[in-house]
Design a protein around this motif. Sequence first.
Motif, PDB file in Angstrom:
ATOM      1  N   LYS A   1      10.554  -6.893 -11.281  1.00  0.00           N
ATOM      2  CA  LYS A   1      10.218  -8.069 -12.076  1.00  0.00           C
ATOM      3  C   LYS A   1       8.806  -8.558 -11.774  1.00  0.00           C
ATOM      4  O   LYS A   1       8.094  -9.035 -12.657  1.00  0.00           O
ATOM      5  CB  LYS A   1      11.232  -9.185 -11.819  1.00  0.00           C
ATOM      6  N   HIS A   2       8.380  -8.421 -10.517  1.00  0.00           N
ATOM      7  CA  HIS A   2       7.027  -8.844 -10.136  1.00  0.00           C
ATOM      8  C   HIS A   2       5.970  -7.963 -10.822  1.00  0.00           C
ATOM      9  O   HIS A   2       4.951  -8.466 -11.303  1.00  0.00           O
ATOM     10  CB  HIS A   2       6.870  -8.767  -8.612  1.00  0.00           C
ATOM     11  N   ILE A   3       6.228  -6.673 -10.864  1.00  0.00           N
ATOM     12  CA  ILE A   3       5.240  -5.753 -11.450  1.00  0.00           C
ATOM     13  C   ILE A   3       5.333  -5.729 -12.979  1.00  0.00           C
ATOM     14  O   ILE A   3       4.317  -5.714 -13.670  1.00  0.00           O
ATOM     15  CB  ILE A   3       5.430  -4.341 -10.866  1.00  0.00           C
ATOM     16  N   LEU A   4       6.565  -5.743 -13.489  1.00  0.00           N
ATOM     17  CA  LEU A   4       6.724  -5.726 -14.947  1.00  0.00           C
ATOM     18  C   LEU A   4       6.424  -7.073 -15.572  1.00  0.00           C
ATOM     19  O   LEU A   4       6.050  -7.164 -16.736  1.00  0.00           O
ATOM     20  CB  LEU A   4       8.153  -5.298 -15.325  1.00  0.00           C
TER      21      LEU A   4
ATOM     22  N   ASP B   1       0.225  -0.019 -15.210  1.00  0.00           N
ATOM     23  CA  ASP B   1      -0.746   0.850 -14.535  1.00  0.00           C
ATOM     24  C   ASP B   1      -1.758   0.021 -13.749  1.00  0.00           C
ATOM     25  O   ASP B   1      -2.052   0.302 -12.576  1.00  0.00           O
ATOM     26  CB  ASP B   1      -1.499   1.707 -15.570  1.00  0.00           C
ATOM     27  N   LEU B   2      -2.287  -0.999 -14.404  1.00  0.00           N
ATOM     28  CA  LEU B   2      -3.303  -1.850 -13.768  1.00  0.00           C
ATOM     29  C   LEU B   2      -2.704  -2.652 -12.618  1.00  0.00           C
ATOM     30  O   LEU B   2      -3.342  -2.819 -11.560  1.00  0.00           O
ATOM     31  CB  LEU B   2      -3.913  -2.795 -14.809  1.00  0.00           C
ATOM     32  N   ARG B   3      -1.472  -3.136 -12.803  1.00  0.00           N
ATOM     33  CA  ARG B   3      -0.854  -3.971 -11.775  1.00  0.00           C
ATOM     34  C   ARG B   3      -0.493  -3.146 -10.539  1.00  0.00           C
ATOM     35  O   ARG B   3      -0.633  -3.619  -9.405  1.00  0.00           O
ATOM     36  CB  ARG B   3       0.394  -4.649 -12.346  1.00  0.00           C
ATOM     37  N   LEU B   4      -0.060  -1.913 -10.742  1.00  0.00           N
ATOM     38  CA  LEU B   4       0.230  -1.042  -9.595  1.00  0.00           C
ATOM     39  C   LEU B   4      -1.041  -0.713  -8.825  1.00  0.00           C
ATOM     40  O   LEU B   4      -1.011  -0.557  -7.596  1.00  0.00           O
ATOM     41  CB  LEU B   4       0.911   0.244 -10.065  1.00  0.00           C
ATOM     42  N   ALA B   5      -2.149  -0.606  -9.539  1.00  0.00           N
ATOM     43  CA  ALA B   5      -3.426  -0.365  -8.864  1.00  0.00           C
ATOM     44  C   ALA B   5      -3.757  -1.535  -7.945  1.00  0.00           C
ATOM     45  O   ALA B   5      -4.341  -1.356  -6.868  1.00  0.00           O
ATOM     46  CB  ALA B   5      -4.536  -0.173  -9.891  1.00  0.00           C
ATOM     47  N   GLU B   6      -3.346  -2.746  -8.344  1.00  0.00           N
ATOM     48  CA  GLU B   6      -3.627  -3.938  -7.530  1.00  0.00           C
ATOM     49  C   GLU B   6      -2.673  -4.070  -6.358  1.00  0.00           C
ATOM     50  O   GLU B   6      -3.099  -4.291  -5.226  1.00  0.00           O
ATOM     51  CB  GLU B   6      -3.528  -5.194  -8.407  1.00  0.00           C
ATOM     52  N   VAL B   7      -1.375  -3.944  -6.605  1.00  0.00           N
ATOM     53  CA  VAL B   7      -0.396  -4.240  -5.565  1.00  0.00           C
ATOM     54  C   VAL B   7      -0.128  -3.066  -4.627  1.00  0.00           C
ATOM     55  O   VAL B   7       0.371  -3.257  -3.517  1.00  0.00           O
ATOM     56  CB  VAL B   7       0.940  -4.724  -6.174  1.00  0.00           C
ATOM     57  N   ALA B   8      -0.429  -1.824  -5.074  1.00  0.00           N
ATOM     58  CA  ALA B   8      -0.135  -0.663  -4.232  1.00  0.00           C
ATOM     59  C   ALA B   8      -1.384   0.119  -3.854  1.00  0.00           C
ATOM     60  O   ALA B   8      -1.291   1.134  -3.166  1.00  0.00           O
ATOM     61  CB  ALA B   8       0.859   0.256  -4.941  1.00  0.00           C
ATOM     62  N   GLY B   9      -2.533  -0.339  -4.313  1.00  0.00           N
ATOM     63  CA  GLY B   9      -3.765   0.361  -3.979  1.00  0.00           C
ATOM     64  C   GLY B   9      -3.868   1.721  -4.643  1.00  0.00           C
ATOM     65  O   GLY B   9      -4.562   2.606  -4.155  1.00  0.00           O
ATOM     66  N   VAL B  10      -3.149   1.894  -5.775  1.00  0.00           N
ATOM     67  CA  VAL B  10      -3.148   3.184  -6.477  1.00  0.00           C
ATOM     68  C   VAL B  10      -4.375   3.242  -7.377  1.00  0.00           C
ATOM     69  O   VAL B  10      -4.503   2.480  -8.323  1.00  0.00           O
ATOM     70  CB  VAL B  10      -1.869   3.345  -7.321  1.00  0.00           C
ATOM     71  N   ARG B  11      -5.292   4.145  -7.080  1.00  0.00           N
ATOM     72  CA  ARG B  11      -6.532   4.253  -7.849  1.00  0.00           C
ATOM     73  C   ARG B  11      -6.575   5.589  -8.599  1.00  0.00           C
ATOM     74  O   ARG B  11      -6.050   6.592  -8.125  1.00  0.00           O
ATOM     75  CB  ARG B  11      -7.752   4.165  -6.925  1.00  0.00           C
ATOM     76  N   ASP B  12      -7.220   5.558  -9.752  1.00  0.00           N
ATOM     77  CA  ASP B  12      -7.377   6.786 -10.563  1.00  0.00           C
ATOM     78  C   ASP B  12      -6.041   7.482 -10.783  1.00  0.00           C
ATOM     79  O   ASP B  12      -5.930   8.706 -10.670  1.00  0.00           O
ATOM     80  CB  ASP B  12      -8.367   7.747  -9.892  1.00  0.00           C
ATOM     81  N   PHE B  13      -5.029   6.690 -11.068  1.00  0.00           N
ATOM     82  CA  PHE B  13      -3.690   7.236 -11.265  1.00  0.00           C
ATOM     83  C   PHE B  13      -3.004   6.476 -12.381  1.00  0.00           C
ATOM     84  O   PHE B  13      -3.120   5.260 -12.487  1.00  0.00           O
ATOM     85  CB  PHE B  13      -2.870   7.106  -9.972  1.00  0.00           C
ATOM     86  N   SER B  14      -2.300   7.206 -13.210  1.00  0.00           N
ATOM     87  CA  SER B  14      -1.492   6.573 -14.258  1.00  0.00           C
ATOM     88  C   SER B  14      -0.117   7.200 -14.254  1.00  0.00           C
ATOM     89  O   SER B  14       0.010   8.419 -14.369  1.00  0.00           O
ATOM     90  CB  SER B  14      -2.146   6.747 -15.637  1.00  0.00           C
ATOM     91  N   GLY B  15       0.891   6.372 -14.094  1.00  0.00           N
ATOM     92  CA  GLY B  15       2.261   6.850 -14.098  1.00  0.00           C
ATOM     93  C   GLY B  15       2.948   6.589 -15.428  1.00  0.00           C
ATOM     94  O   GLY B  15       4.173   6.482 -15.493  1.00  0.00           O
TER      95      GLY B  15
ATOM     96  N   LEU C   1       0.815  -1.204   0.000  1.00  0.00           N
ATOM     97  CA  LEU C   1       0.000   0.000   0.000  1.00  0.00           C
ATOM     98  C   LEU C   1       0.854   1.260   0.000  1.00  0.00           C
ATOM     99  O   LEU C   1       1.766   1.424   0.794  1.00  0.00           O
ATOM    100  CB  LEU C   1      -0.904   0.012   1.241  1.00  0.00           C
ATOM    101  N   LEU C   2       0.538   2.148  -0.940  1.00  0.00           N
ATOM    102  CA  LEU C   2       1.115   3.495  -0.946  1.00  0.00           C
ATOM    103  C   LEU C   2      -0.010   4.461  -0.625  1.00  0.00           C
ATOM    104  O   LEU C   2      -1.039   4.485  -1.303  1.00  0.00           O
ATOM    105  CB  LEU C   2       1.723   3.829  -2.307  1.00  0.00           C
ATOM    106  N   LEU C   3       0.178   5.261   0.405  1.00  0.00           N
ATOM    107  CA  LEU C   3      -0.857   6.211   0.808  1.00  0.00           C
ATOM    108  C   LEU C   3      -0.903   7.405  -0.138  1.00  0.00           C
ATOM    109  O   LEU C   3       0.053   7.691  -0.863  1.00  0.00           O
ATOM    110  CB  LEU C   3      -0.582   6.689   2.240  1.00  0.00           C
ATOM    111  N   GLU C   4      -2.017   8.099  -0.117  1.00  0.00           N
ATOM    112  CA  GLU C   4      -2.226   9.196  -1.056  1.00  0.00           C
ATOM    113  C   GLU C   4      -1.160  10.271  -0.937  1.00  0.00           C
ATOM    114  O   GLU C   4      -0.687  10.819  -1.928  1.00  0.00           O
ATOM    115  CB  GLU C   4      -3.618   9.800  -0.841  1.00  0.00           C
ATOM    116  N   HIS C   5      -0.767  10.590   0.304  1.00  0.00           N
ATOM    117  CA  HIS C   5       0.223  11.653   0.485  1.00  0.00           C
ATOM    118  C   HIS C   5       1.630  11.215   0.078  1.00  0.00           C
ATOM    119  O   HIS C   5       2.551  12.038   0.018  1.00  0.00           O
ATOM    120  CB  HIS C   5       0.228  12.130   1.948  1.00  0.00           C
ATOM    121  N   GLU C   6       1.818   9.924  -0.187  1.00  0.00           N
ATOM    122  CA  GLU C   6       3.124   9.429  -0.612  1.00  0.00           C
ATOM    123  C   GLU C   6       3.312   9.511  -2.131  1.00  0.00           C
ATOM    124  O   GLU C   6       4.402   9.257  -2.632  1.00  0.00           O
ATOM    125  CB  GLU C   6       3.302   7.970  -0.168  1.00  0.00           C
ATOM    126  N   ILE C   7       2.256   9.848  -2.826  1.00  0.00           N
ATOM    127  CA  ILE C   7       2.310   9.892  -4.292  1.00  0.00           C
ATOM    128  C   ILE C   7       2.116  11.326  -4.770  1.00  0.00           C
ATOM    129  O   ILE C   7       1.207  12.020  -4.315  1.00  0.00           O
ATOM    130  CB  ILE C   7       1.208   8.992  -4.895  1.00  0.00           C
TER     131      ILE C   7
END
Length: 456
Positions: free
Chosen positions: A48-51, A80-94, A16-22
């Motif tokens: 490697k896990h995310i990519l 983008d989709l995998r980070l949303a799953e593993v880090a709880g990042v929603r409505d965000f695209s890096g 989990l990455l919190l909102e203030h960390e991004i």
Amino acid sequence: MNTQDYYDVSEVVPFLLLEHEIEDGESNASLISKIAWKYRVKPGYVAKHILQNSRSMLEALSRDVAVSGNSVTDKSFEVDLRLAEVAGVRDFSGSYAYLRPFLDNGARGLISYHKKWCAQCYAESMVKPRERRQARVSDQLYWSLNLATHCSKHLCSLSEVCGKCFQKQPYISSVVEPGFCHSCFASLADAPHVVPENDEESDEIIAKLCKYDIFYPHIKAPNRELSMTRLAQNLRAIIDFCGDDGVRDVSFRCGVSEHTLKDWCRARHGISFESFMGLIDGFGLSRASDLFAPTEEFCLLVREHFCGRIAMNVRQDRSSAIPDISAYLKSVLNGEFEAMSRAKIAEKFGVSVGMLEHGFKNELLEISELYNRKKSAASLKSRDRLQFEMNRAIRRCGSKNRPFDWAHIFVELHNIDLKLVKQRDLDVAKTKAVTAYLKSTRRDQERDVEALMVDD
């Protein structure tokens, strides 16, 4: 990082990455680096896990993590989709996945081979209060662009080497906290960079940033529909305005083949990054987003750069010309006027052939048929006239006992504009004329005509 702090790879679970960390505009590669630092997991394993690729650890943390995570490829969208799953990042695209509707997914040349960063942004982040395991710095997505040279916030040049050991940096370090040198552990906030010395330099940097506005999230760009459909519509309009040579003119200015330009106009596939840069320069636009402006606005924007070659008055007069064109075409079909080519009709009313074909498709098909019949009849009449004159020329050569070569034939060939006659038609007419002369019973039979024959 201490090795004993690492988790076993088998225990890698959502981080989990919190909102203030991004930060807004942060890259996927930066988020991967933050996850590894916060949870004390080897960065190579996280990458490697995310990519989900089979690259080596060294490759995974260098350019590959940026190409796979930050770019416009299918892999970037998956990250983008995998980070949303593993880090709880929603409505965000890096990543630049939002450019997929028009940019070729291969996106060669988009991402830099090595990391770039703003030393002043790093310096500001280093002094901010943070939690114990929270990374001190964030990497903006646009920093990973090949074309990026300056920070959109501070207008200083982006740093590319450490200020102490002058080594280039991997996108993610496997041995040190983000924001510090992979080789000597010095702070990257002290990296060499150049700041603008005056307003003129600042204005030049701002103009360059604005030119590529769709790549910079902090640059306020007009709200445009970034799609290949919109781009294709604008390209077709410019080609239309340029007239019969529109495809050639536009393809030349943009540095692509006519075939490629036609494919873009049909929106058959995305455009490469290099070609997209060529379009911006070819049309002389100050903003990349202007390529997707409403068609009329787009045409006005590129008018000056085309130095008057685009007949912009066509669009303004088009509606008023339509009734006159319609009445004229009906008169042609009724036999009141002779049929002429589409180019001639377009020239008559000061519009483009494309505009005629778009608005009067059925009428033009009928007129083209009439025009082709007229051309065939004229061609037949012309050939008959040529044959008549050729027969006369051969008879005159025979009566004067002159060889049937072109030098003597042309002397006797009257009432024919040779510039308008094909050599093949001349050869055919000569053969028929000579044959008819040899068979003629009206010529002087005692004359040795075989001596007049020549090999052409």
